[in-house]
Design an enzyme around this catalytic site. Sequence first.
Site, PDB file in Angstrom:
ATOM      1  N   LEU A  58      -0.559  -9.088 -11.267  1.00  0.00           N
ATOM      2  CA  LEU A  58       0.220  -8.286 -12.228  1.00  0.00           C
ATOM      3  C   LEU A  58       0.744  -9.133 -13.383  1.00  0.00           C
ATOM      4  CD1 LEU A  58       2.125  -6.002  -9.695  1.00  0.00           C
ATOM      5  CD2 LEU A  58       0.395  -5.262 -11.351  1.00  0.00           C
ATOM      6  N   SER A 134      11.739   3.796  -7.952  1.00  0.00           N
ATOM      7  CA  SER A 134      12.650   3.557  -6.823  1.00  0.00           C
ATOM      8  C   SER A 134      14.003   4.222  -7.010  1.00  0.00           C
ATOM      9  CB  SER A 134      12.856   2.049  -6.702  1.00  0.00           C
ATOM     10  OG  SER A 134      13.954   1.774  -5.861  1.00  0.00           O
ATOM     11  N   GLU A 136      16.573   2.792  -6.342  1.00  0.00           N
ATOM     12  CA  GLU A 136      17.443   1.730  -6.875  1.00  0.00           C
ATOM     13  C   GLU A 136      17.789   2.002  -8.344  1.00  0.00           C
ATOM     14  OE1 GLU A 136      18.810  -1.731  -6.375  1.00  0.00           O
ATOM     15  OE2 GLU A 136      19.123  -0.693  -4.482  1.00  0.00           O
ATOM     16  N   TYR A 158      16.133  -6.060 -10.268  1.00  0.00           N
ATOM     17  CA  TYR A 158      15.020  -5.264  -9.721  1.00  0.00           C
ATOM     18  C   TYR A 158      15.120  -3.816 -10.211  1.00  0.00           C
ATOM     19  CZ  TYR A 158      12.523  -2.381  -6.290  1.00  0.00           C
ATOM     20  OH  TYR A 158      11.721  -1.432  -5.685  1.00  0.00           O
ATOM     21  N   ARG A 226      22.225   4.519   2.920  1.00  0.00           N
ATOM     22  CA  ARG A 226      20.884   4.731   2.406  1.00  0.00           C
ATOM     23  C   ARG A 226      20.287   5.989   3.031  1.00  0.00           C
ATOM     24  NH1 ARG A 226      22.418   1.490  -0.488  1.00  0.00           N
ATOM     25  NH2 ARG A 226      21.507  -0.443  -1.268  1.00  0.00           N
ATOM     26  N   ARG A 287      25.857  -8.752  -1.925  1.00  0.00           N
ATOM     27  CA  ARG A 287      25.136  -8.850  -3.202  1.00  0.00           C
ATOM     28  C   ARG A 287      26.109  -8.895  -4.375  1.00  0.00           C
ATOM     29  NH1 ARG A 287      20.102  -4.781  -1.608  1.00  0.00           N
ATOM     30  NH2 ARG A 287      19.572  -6.042   0.197  1.00  0.00           N
TER      31      ARG A 287
HETATM   32  P1  NAP Z   1       6.241  -4.954  -0.214  1.00  0.00           P
HETATM   33  O1  NAP Z   1       5.922  -4.794   1.237  1.00  0.00           O
HETATM   34  O2  NAP Z   1       7.246  -5.971  -0.643  1.00  0.00           O
HETATM   35  O3  NAP Z   1       4.861  -5.261  -0.978  1.00  0.00           O
HETATM   36  C1  NAP Z   1       4.857  -5.754  -2.294  1.00  0.00           C
HETATM   37  C2  NAP Z   1       3.411  -6.018  -2.708  1.00  0.00           C
HETATM   38  O4  NAP Z   1       3.418  -6.515  -4.058  1.00  0.00           O
HETATM   39  C3  NAP Z   1       2.684  -7.052  -1.852  1.00  0.00           C
HETATM   40  O5  NAP Z   1       1.412  -6.549  -1.529  1.00  0.00           O
HETATM   41  C4  NAP Z   1       2.541  -8.246  -2.793  1.00  0.00           C
HETATM   42  O6  NAP Z   1       1.346  -8.957  -2.576  1.00  0.00           O
HETATM   43  C5  NAP Z   1       2.446  -7.538  -4.146  1.00  0.00           C
HETATM   44  N1  NAP Z   1       2.724  -8.431  -5.264  1.00  0.00           N
HETATM   45  C6  NAP Z   1       3.801  -9.209  -5.466  1.00  0.00           C
HETATM   46  N2  NAP Z   1       3.670  -9.927  -6.610  1.00  0.00           N
HETATM   47  C7  NAP Z   1       2.476  -9.571  -7.150  1.00  0.00           C
HETATM   48  C8  NAP Z   1       1.770  -9.954  -8.312  1.00  0.00           C
HETATM   49  N3  NAP Z   1       2.248 -10.866  -9.168  1.00  0.00           N
HETATM   50  N4  NAP Z   1       0.571  -9.387  -8.560  1.00  0.00           N
HETATM   51  C9  NAP Z   1       0.034  -8.474  -7.690  1.00  0.00           C
HETATM   52  N5  NAP Z   1       0.658  -8.069  -6.565  1.00  0.00           N
HETATM   53  C10 NAP Z   1       1.859  -8.614  -6.298  1.00  0.00           C
HETATM   54  O7  NAP Z   1       6.700  -3.551  -0.839  1.00  0.00           O
HETATM   55  P2  NAP Z   1       6.602  -2.074  -0.222  1.00  0.00           P
HETATM   56  O8  NAP Z   1       7.777  -1.814   0.619  1.00  0.00           O
HETATM   57  O9  NAP Z   1       5.241  -1.869   0.315  1.00  0.00           O
HETATM   58  O10 NAP Z   1       6.804  -1.200  -1.543  1.00  0.00           O
HETATM   59  C11 NAP Z   1       5.695  -0.839  -2.371  1.00  0.00           C
HETATM   60  C12 NAP Z   1       6.202  -0.527  -3.771  1.00  0.00           C
HETATM   61  O11 NAP Z   1       7.118   0.549  -3.710  1.00  0.00           O
HETATM   62  C13 NAP Z   1       6.947  -1.657  -4.463  1.00  0.00           C
HETATM   63  O12 NAP Z   1       6.676  -1.580  -5.838  1.00  0.00           O
HETATM   64  C14 NAP Z   1       8.407  -1.349  -4.204  1.00  0.00           C
HETATM   65  O13 NAP Z   1       9.214  -1.920  -5.214  1.00  0.00           O
HETATM   66  C15 NAP Z   1       8.367   0.161  -4.289  1.00  0.00           C
HETATM   67  N6  NAP Z   1       9.382   0.875  -3.514  1.00  0.00           N
HETATM   68  C16 NAP Z   1       9.526   0.610  -2.188  1.00  0.00           C
HETATM   69  C17 NAP Z   1      10.455   1.322  -1.452  1.00  0.00           C
HETATM   70  C18 NAP Z   1      10.628   1.074   0.032  1.00  0.00           C
HETATM   71  O14 NAP Z   1      11.640   1.517   0.577  1.00  0.00           O
HETATM   72  N7  NAP Z   1       9.690   0.418   0.691  1.00  0.00           N
HETATM   73  C19 NAP Z   1      11.221   2.318  -2.080  1.00  0.00           C
HETATM   74  C20 NAP Z   1      11.037   2.560  -3.434  1.00  0.00           C
HETATM   75  C21 NAP Z   1      10.091   1.845  -4.144  1.00  0.00           C
HETATM   76  P3  NAP Z   1       1.236 -10.493  -2.075  1.00  0.00           P
HETATM   77  O15 NAP Z   1       0.685 -10.433  -0.683  1.00  0.00           O
HETATM   78  O16 NAP Z   1       0.251 -11.052  -3.044  1.00  0.00           O
HETATM   79  O17 NAP Z   1       2.592 -11.098  -2.159  1.00  0.00           O
HETATM   80  N1  GDD Z   2      18.306  -7.003   3.412  1.00  0.00           N
HETATM   81  C1  GDD Z   2      19.523  -6.966   3.949  1.00  0.00           C
HETATM   82  N2  GDD Z   2      19.904  -7.952   4.832  1.00  0.00           N
HETATM   83  N3  GDD Z   2      20.353  -5.953   3.606  1.00  0.00           N
HETATM   84  C2  GDD Z   2      21.565  -5.916   4.184  1.00  0.00           C
HETATM   85  C3  GDD Z   2      22.005  -6.886   5.092  1.00  0.00           C
HETATM   86  C4  GDD Z   2      21.129  -7.963   5.427  1.00  0.00           C
HETATM   87  O1  GDD Z   2      21.446  -8.853   6.205  1.00  0.00           O
HETATM   88  N4  GDD Z   2      23.269  -6.568   5.488  1.00  0.00           N
HETATM   89  C5  GDD Z   2      23.602  -5.440   4.851  1.00  0.00           C
HETATM   90  N5  GDD Z   2      22.580  -5.043   4.046  1.00  0.00           N
HETATM   91  C6  GDD Z   2      22.599  -3.869   3.158  1.00  0.00           C
HETATM   92  C7  GDD Z   2      22.292  -4.227   1.693  1.00  0.00           C
HETATM   93  O2  GDD Z   2      23.449  -4.769   1.054  1.00  0.00           O
HETATM   94  C8  GDD Z   2      21.883  -2.863   1.162  1.00  0.00           C
HETATM   95  O3  GDD Z   2      23.013  -2.131   0.781  1.00  0.00           O
HETATM   96  C9  GDD Z   2      21.242  -2.167   2.379  1.00  0.00           C
HETATM   97  O4  GDD Z   2      21.574  -2.971   3.524  1.00  0.00           O
HETATM   98  C10 GDD Z   2      19.730  -2.008   2.296  1.00  0.00           C
HETATM   99  O5  GDD Z   2      19.154  -3.262   1.963  1.00  0.00           O
HETATM  100  P1  GDD Z   2      17.567  -3.508   1.998  1.00  0.00           P
HETATM  101  O6  GDD Z   2      17.009  -3.088   3.295  1.00  0.00           O
HETATM  102  O7  GDD Z   2      17.334  -4.917   1.561  1.00  0.00           O
HETATM  103  O8  GDD Z   2      16.989  -2.449   0.951  1.00  0.00           O
HETATM  104  P2  GDD Z   2      17.454  -2.043  -0.535  1.00  0.00           P
HETATM  105  O9  GDD Z   2      18.099  -0.696  -0.436  1.00  0.00           O
HETATM  106  O10 GDD Z   2      18.201  -3.118  -1.201  1.00  0.00           O
HETATM  107  O11 GDD Z   2      16.054  -1.925  -1.288  1.00  0.00           O
HETATM  108  C11 GDD Z   2      14.920  -1.287  -0.676  1.00  0.00           C
HETATM  109  O12 GDD Z   2      14.908   0.080  -1.027  1.00  0.00           O
HETATM  110  C12 GDD Z   2      14.718   0.350  -2.432  1.00  0.00           C
HETATM  111  C13 GDD Z   2      14.745   1.872  -2.603  1.00  0.00           C
HETATM  112  O13 GDD Z   2      16.058   2.313  -2.623  1.00  0.00           O
HETATM  113  C14 GDD Z   2      13.667  -2.018  -1.144  1.00  0.00           C
HETATM  114  O14 GDD Z   2      12.554  -1.560  -0.422  1.00  0.00           O
HETATM  115  C15 GDD Z   2      13.413  -1.781  -2.621  1.00  0.00           C
HETATM  116  O15 GDD Z   2      12.160  -2.363  -2.995  1.00  0.00           O
HETATM  117  C16 GDD Z   2      13.392  -0.258  -2.854  1.00  0.00           C
HETATM  118  O16 GDD Z   2      13.147   0.030  -4.209  1.00  0.00           O
END
Ligand code: NAP
Ligand code: GDD
Length: 344
Positions: A58, A134, A136, A158, A226, A287
């Site tokens: 990317l 997201s 977020e 982010y 969440r 955070r």
């Molecule tokens: P993830 O497990 O962290 O996967 C992120 C992916 O991005 C990995 O495959 C990583 O590949 C790739 N990546 C990182 N840097 C890159 C670069 N420079 N070029 C190409 N690829 C790169 O995330 P996920 O949970 O599957 O989420 C998928 C998407 O949805 C993300 O965009 C995330 O921000 C968004 N999202 C997630 C959630 C959630 O709750 N999971 C919610 C809302 C939005 P490498 O193996 O190369 O590192």
């Molecule tokens: N990671 C983490 N680790 N979070 C913690 C911890 C800890 O030890 N203790 C408390 N938390 C709280 C964080 O402060 C946050 O409020 C919540 O748990 C969720 O944290 P994460 O699981 O890291 O997820 P996120 O909500 O910050 O972000 C995820 O969801 C987004 C969508 O709302 C990620 O998947 C993002 O990529 C995604 O966009």
Amino acid sequence: MARRALITGITGQDGSYLAEHLLREGYDVWGLVRGQANPRVTRVRRLLEDIRFVGGDLLDQGSLISAVEKVQPDEVYNLGAISFVPLSWEQAELTAEVTGMGVLRVLEAIRVCSGISSSRSPKSGQIRFYQASSSEMFGQVRESPQTERTPFHPRSPYGVAKTYGHFLTQNYRESYGMFAVSGILFNHESPRRGAEFVTRKVSLGVARIKLGLASELRLGNLDARRDWGYAGDYVRAMHLMVAADRPDDYVIGTGRTHSVRELVAAAFEAVGLDWERYVVFDQSLRRPAEVDLLCADPKEAKARLGWEPSVSFEDLVAMMVESDIALLSGKTLRSESDAEAVWP
Ligand code: NAP
Ligand code: GDD
């Protein structure tokens, strides 16, 4: 002929579930992979033998143009990102480049390869684009639950980068008539979730404690709330948005919200333990700015896409704890990186 999809972020949690879903739907699936001998590619290859891979990053416009030219996709799903919120403060510029500017580079690759040079010149057979937006972006929420019309107030680099990608996707739809959609997805989890995110950190921590491999679990803010759902359900929504008659953006979540404290209590309860004996508050895990409350209103997705989640919060937590107990008792993994390396 089978439709062809190109997925960025194929090695991540969602990439693997989306690829599985699209393969089941008869798609020809390609994954964009970056770097040299990326070990996470082996993990996906082991799980899904039918995917093909193409190199690209990317951060590298030329590589994305070449990938789109080579694959000739009907649909591109941009899931690649730096997705761990705390990392976005430590590497804010990189996050802006990958999570924000990366969206521009993928859209440009599609635009150039589709021969769209002037405004509003959509082709029939144009490439459809999905952007992983997201919840977020809602950040310090202005109203609850959050809908497609709730204003954004991101609270992390982010969230800011995702907001840029979101508006850019809308802009390419409006400027060029591209079929470009954004899914505003709330947190979704699974046994394949990265070990740095709180649900998986908790399920691994509970499994370790249950198996006698650890005696405590250190966590930050327990009050944050969440809307947690199951990743397998959310990739179905991505596909429905791309397959819809007209492009639009949708909120995807369960409509139920839980605190981190409730998550922890449910996970320990699943193995018959009292969380208060094991969980230690660690100030360093807080955070700089927190998103206190997220809760989706997924009415539009239900009404217009027919999408509904199928896995409850309680079943999701039990599924993750059970999976990590099986993983750790089979392999005696001790570190987060070991656990990250293996998918069930
Ligand atoms: P993830 O497990 O962290 O996967 C992120 C992916 O991005 C990995 O495959 C990583 O590949 C790739 N990546 C990182 N840097 C890159 C670069 N420079 N070029 C190409 N690829 C790169 O995330 P996920 O949970 O599957 O989420 C998928 C998407 O949805 C993300 O965009 C995330 O921000 C968004 N999202 C997630 C959630 C959630 O709750 N999971 C919610 C809302 C939005 P490498 O193996 O190369 O590192
Ligand atoms: N990671 C983490 N680790 N979070 C913690 C911890 C800890 O030890 N203790 C408390 N938390 C709280 C964080 O402060 C946050 O409020 C919540 O748990 C969720 O944290 P994460 O699981 O890291 O997820 P996120 O909500 O910050 O972000 C995820 O969801 C987004 C969508 O709302 C990620 O998947 C993002 O990529 C995604 O966009």
